[in-house]
Design an enzyme around this catalytic site. Structure first.
Site, PDB file in Angstrom:
ATOM      1  CB  ALA A  99      -0.881  -0.009   1.242  1.00  0.00           C
ATOM      2  N   GLY A 140       0.493  -5.116   0.920  1.00  0.00           N
ATOM      3  CA  GLY A 140      -0.684  -5.211   0.056  1.00  0.00           C
ATOM      4  C   GLY A 140      -0.360  -5.845  -1.292  1.00  0.00           C
ATOM      5  CD  GLU A 180      -2.344  -7.815   2.842  1.00  0.00           C
ATOM      6  OE1 GLU A 180      -2.190  -6.636   2.461  1.00  0.00           O
ATOM      7  OE2 GLU A 180      -2.798  -8.107   3.966  1.00  0.00           O
ATOM      8  CD  GLU A 185       1.526  -5.594   5.603  1.00  0.00           C
ATOM      9  OE1 GLU A 185       2.389  -6.458   5.906  1.00  0.00           O
ATOM     10  OE2 GLU A 185       0.688  -5.759   4.689  1.00  0.00           O
TER      11      GLU A 185
END
Ligand code: HXC
Length: 256
Positions: A65, A108, A111, A131
């Site tokens: 992200a 992300g 993911e 993260e």
């Protein structure tokens, strides 16, 4: 639709979506996710598309992200805007989706790759859920999907330390289906995607749905689901075509 953060291409019956924010190692922001979702909607609606490839650049599938975009978010921002929920669109794609991963697939990015149906990894691929080093935890399925892929011990270690996994470890632990030399990644991914796109589209979609069902239900219910869908496939012309082609010693034509 003109996209600014992704590139979309069609090769025969394969749709290719390339994440394209090179200045930020394909870091995922709202614009990119909106564009990805729109591209998926378009490819899903197109009956000429039988398989989708999601890929990035040589250096990064996606480095996570966008940290610069997230830095000043408050809890009400994330809660009221339901931050991240729209990222799950990929996991609801009904057509088969292959992740072709080279370089970093972090946070992300890892993911997103795990929301695809399987991952083909370049030998340069690096996976991780770092993260925790940013003071947060995975927010788009990492704690759940990584654990299902690689088991609790390795997922826990990766999520708690932020350690990255190289392609060899990722293959050994079941995160990726296979490793391909980086220079051949897209050629090979396209070859695999064309094999899938050459199958009966409804049967490929139902096969995906049945395999995914194994994560969501008991064995007995999963097998009942599989049995019913299998039986229904005798109502498709593709079953007649596939079996006739075998008996007549010719390749099947599932396009009809
Ligand atoms: C914003 C990013 C970014 C990110 C890289 N960049 N990752 N920008 N968000 N996630 C930017 C850098 O700031 C830099 O921009 C440029 O991309 C190149 O990155 P470098 O760090 O200079 O490259 P390198 O030294 O090769 O290191 C690569 C890297 C490192 C190891 C991947 O960039 C890195 O650690 N990135 C962050 C990885 C991460 O923590 N991901 C998880 C994010 S949180 P400038 O302008 O400086 O040149 C997350 C939460 C998910 O994903 C929750 C739900 C989705």
């Amino acid at each position: 639709m003109a996209y600014e953060t992704i590139l979309v291409e069609v090769d025969e019956r394969v749709g290719i979506i390339r994440l394209n924010r090179p200045q930020a190692l394909n870091a995922l922001n709202a614009q990119l996710i909106n564009e990805l979702n729109a591209a998926l909607d378009g490819l899903e609606a197109d009956r000429n598309i039988g398989c989708i490839i999601l890929t990035g650049s040589e250096k990064a599938f996606a480095a996570g992200a966008d940290i610069k975009a997230m830095q000043n978010f408050t809890y009400p921002d994330t809660y009221l805007d339901d931050y991240i929920t729209s990222w799950e669109r990929l996991s609801r794609t009904r057509k088969p989706v292959i992740a072709a991963v080279a370089g970093f697939a972090l946070g992300g990015g890892c993911e997103l790759a795990m929301m695809c149906d399987f991952i083909l990894a370049a030998d340069t691929a690096k996976f991780g859920q770092p993260e925790i080093k940013l003071g947060v935890m995975p927010g788009s399925g990492g704690t759940q999907r990584l654990t299902r892929f690689v088991g609790k011990s390795k997922a826990m270690e990766m999520c708690l330390t932020g350690r990255l996994m190289d392609a060899v470890e990722a293959e050994r632990s079941g995160l990726v289906s296979r490793i391909i030399p980086a220079a051949d990644l897209m050629t090979e991914a396209l070859k695999v995607a064309k094999v899938i796109a050459g199958m009966s589209l409804p049967v490929a979609m139902q096969t995906k749905e049945a395999v995914n069902r194994s994560y969501e239900t008991s064995l007995a219910e999963g097998i009942r689901f599989e049995r019913r869908v299998f039986q229904s496939q005798f109502g498709l012309p593709h079953q007649k075509e596939g079996m006739s082609a075998f008996i007549e010693k010719r390749p099947p034509d599932f396009k009809a």
